[in-house]
Write a protein that holds these residues in place. Structure first.
Motif, PDB file in Angstrom:
ATOM      1  N   GLU A   1      -4.259   3.681 -16.700  1.00  0.00           N
ATOM      2  CA  GLU A   1      -4.358   2.256 -17.090  1.00  0.00           C
ATOM      3  C   GLU A   1      -4.093   2.281 -18.665  1.00  0.00           C
ATOM      4  OE1 GLU A   1      -6.918  -1.048 -15.996  1.00  0.00           O
ATOM      5  OE2 GLU A   1      -7.765   0.386 -14.630  1.00  0.00           O
TER       6      GLU A   1
ATOM      7  N   GLU B   1       2.357   1.634  -3.431  1.00  0.00           N
ATOM      8  CA  GLU B   1       1.262   1.906  -4.580  1.00  0.00           C
ATOM      9  C   GLU B   1       1.100   3.584  -4.319  1.00  0.00           C
ATOM     10  OE1 GLU B   1      -2.950   0.313  -5.635  1.00  0.00           O
ATOM     11  OE2 GLU B   1      -2.964   0.983  -3.453  1.00  0.00           O
TER      12      GLU B   1
ATOM     13  N   ASP C   1      -5.550  -5.912  -5.743  1.00  0.00           N
ATOM     14  CA  ASP C   1      -7.052  -6.022  -6.265  1.00  0.00           C
ATOM     15  C   ASP C   1      -7.609  -7.425  -5.300  1.00  0.00           C
ATOM     16  OD1 ASP C   1      -6.449  -4.022  -7.954  1.00  0.00           O
ATOM     17  OD2 ASP C   1      -6.073  -5.280  -9.646  1.00  0.00           O
TER      18      ASP C   1
ATOM     19  N   GLN D   1      -0.033  -4.912  -7.685  1.00  0.00           N
ATOM     20  CA  GLN D   1      -1.203  -4.570  -7.953  1.00  0.00           C
ATOM     21  C   GLN D   1      -2.546  -5.376  -8.322  1.00  0.00           C
ATOM     22  OE1 GLN D   1      -0.464  -1.756 -11.205  1.00  0.00           O
ATOM     23  NE2 GLN D   1      -0.627   0.082  -9.800  1.00  0.00           N
ATOM     24  N   GLN D   2      -1.766  -6.728  -8.544  1.00  0.00           N
ATOM     25  CA  GLN D   2      -2.833  -7.885  -8.662  1.00  0.00           C
ATOM     26  C   GLN D   2      -3.021  -8.353  -7.274  1.00  0.00           C
ATOM     27  OE1 GLN D   2      -1.620 -10.964 -11.699  1.00  0.00           O
ATOM     28  NE2 GLN D   2      -0.434  -9.371 -12.611  1.00  0.00           N
TER      29      GLN D   2
ATOM     30  N   GLU E   1       0.731  -1.149   0.072  1.00  0.00           N
ATOM     31  CA  GLU E   1       0.106   0.037   0.132  1.00  0.00           C
ATOM     32  C   GLU E   1       0.826   1.143   0.127  1.00  0.00           C
ATOM     33  OE1 GLU E   1      -2.367  -0.366   3.542  1.00  0.00           O
ATOM     34  OE2 GLU E   1      -3.762  -1.643   2.406  1.00  0.00           O
TER      35      GLU E   1
ATOM     36  N   SER F   1      -7.949  -3.623 -15.950  1.00  0.00           N
ATOM     37  CA  SER F   1      -9.125  -3.901 -14.923  1.00  0.00           C
ATOM     38  C   SER F   1     -10.489  -4.180 -15.668  1.00  0.00           C
ATOM     39  CB  SER F   1      -9.029  -2.974 -14.014  1.00  0.00           C
ATOM     40  OG  SER F   1      -9.542  -1.633 -14.684  1.00  0.00           O
TER      41      SER F   1
ATOM     42  N   MET G   1       5.684  -4.107  -9.425  1.00  0.00           N
ATOM     43  CA  MET G   1       4.612  -3.125  -9.229  1.00  0.00           C
ATOM     44  C   MET G   1       3.295  -3.927  -9.801  1.00  0.00           C
ATOM     45  SD  MET G   1       3.753  -0.862  -7.244  1.00  0.00           S
ATOM     46  CE  MET G   1       1.988  -0.196  -7.097  1.00  0.00           C
ATOM     47  N   SER G   2       3.632  -4.709 -11.014  1.00  0.00           N
ATOM     48  CA  SER G   2       2.367  -4.986 -11.779  1.00  0.00           C
ATOM     49  C   SER G   2       2.068  -6.225 -11.062  1.00  0.00           C
ATOM     50  CB  SER G   2       2.640  -5.726 -13.271  1.00  0.00           C
ATOM     51  OG  SER G   2       3.599  -6.613 -13.087  1.00  0.00           O
TER      52      SER G   2
ATOM     53  N   LYS H   1       0.901  -5.181 -17.158  1.00  0.00           N
ATOM     54  CA  LYS H   1      -0.157  -5.092 -16.164  1.00  0.00           C
ATOM     55  C   LYS H   1      -1.632  -5.417 -17.222  1.00  0.00           C
ATOM     56  CE  LYS H   1      -2.987  -1.508 -13.878  1.00  0.00           C
ATOM     57  NZ  LYS H   1      -3.464  -2.410 -12.855  1.00  0.00           N
TER      58      LYS H   1
END
Length: 306
Positions: A140, A10, A73, A69-70, A7, A284, A65-66, A281
């Motif tokens: 994105e 991010e 999510d 982020q998954q 976090e 979404s 980071m990719s 990435k």
């Protein structure tokens, strides 16, 4: 590795500054820096490059980071399903050159939402900023065009930043003018017809390269040349000084009144307009939904989706 560290990361990547991220997280900057350094040591990679102008992801950092982020999510999905807490806001960001159809699809996306909270961002911005936003995961999607003049240079830049370009549609160049302009009375405009009218184009900041221009034929000389930074201003100048710009020919009647019209330009060239995403990435669901609305809108103007 802790979720909290992800976090923190991010927030740093989103703001591009360790100091600003610390303020947003109500932490001291040394504490935040220490948490990220601990994460880097544990993963045995350098995630961030720190400089006087801020921080940016390393190549390994982008890949990390990719995956991070998954994970974030999935954590969000778990919290929404099993914890009696308010879900995280729906988020989405797109960076684009100045196209009305991009805004129109964005409006339709928001109006289609069935959520109480969201945090969306639409950046009509300089071409270089689009690439930067995508490479730093600030957006994105990026919307821009390629043609025979800029394609080789731009594709090289995409590869360097691990960005993937997906064509949406091809369009013949048009001039955008006021409906009261003498140019607007023509069925087809020649380059020679434009000489007496002010040429309007979008400024591209410090990196004002011909290859970054939003308008084709960017190397042509113009006796009357006006640079602007936003779409409202360029439309006002079309009406106020009989100026013109060169674009795709797609105008949104719902967002723009009938004062601005598009007239075909007689040149042997075409624009391939498409979207950019980061190679590492996955899009979404909200980004995929936006793309569908974008395609529907483009098809509504008679263009074939590639």
């Amino acid at each position: 590795m802790r979720i909290q560290q992800l976090e923190y990361l991010e927030k740093i990547v989103a703001l591009g500054s360790m100091n600003e991220a610390a303020k947003a997280l109500y932490m001291t900057q040394p504490s935040l820096s220490s948490a990220i350094k601990e994460l880097e040591n544990e993963m045995n990679i350098q995630i961030l490059v720190r400089s006087k102008t801020g921080v940016r992801l390393t190549e390994e950092g982008r890949e990390f980071m990719s995956y991070a982020q998954q994970i974030m999510d999935q954590v969000q999905l778990l919290e929404e399903k099993y914890k009696d807490t308010r879900p995280r806001k729906q988020t989405f960001s797109v960076s684009a050159q100045h196209y009305a159809f991009v805004v129109h699809a964005f409006v339709e996306l928001i109006n289609s939402l069935d959520v109480e909270e969201y945090q969306f961002k639409l950046r009509e911005t300089e071409t270089e900023n689009i690439l930067e936003d995508l490479s730093r995961f600030k957006s994105e999607l990026g919307i821009l065009y390629l043609n025979s003049f800029n394609e080789k240079v731009m594709m090289k830049l995409f590869k360097e930043r691990e960005l993937v370009f997906q064509p949406l549609f091809r369009a013949k160049p048009h001039v955008f003018v006021s409906n009261t302009s003498p140019l607007g009375q023509k069925e087809l405009v020649e380059l020679a017809d434009l000489e007496d009218y002010p040429y309007l184009s979008y400024e591209q900041g410090e990196r004002n390269s011909f290859y970054f221009a939003e308008e084709i034929l960017s190397t042509l000389e113009h006796r009357k040349d006006i640079k602007v930074s936003d779409r409202a201003t360029i439309f006002n100048l079309m009406v106020g000084v009989n100026g013109y710009t060169i674009s795709s020919g797609v105008l949104s009647k719902k967002l723009n009144d009938d004062k601005i019209i598009a007239v075909p330009l007689n040149v042997k060239d075409e624009m391939t307009i498409g979207y950019l995403k980061h190679k590492q990435k996955e899009l979404s669901p909200i980004a995929q939904h936006y793309l569908q609305m974008l395609e529907d809108h483009i098809q509504g103007y008679g263009f074939e989706i590639l």
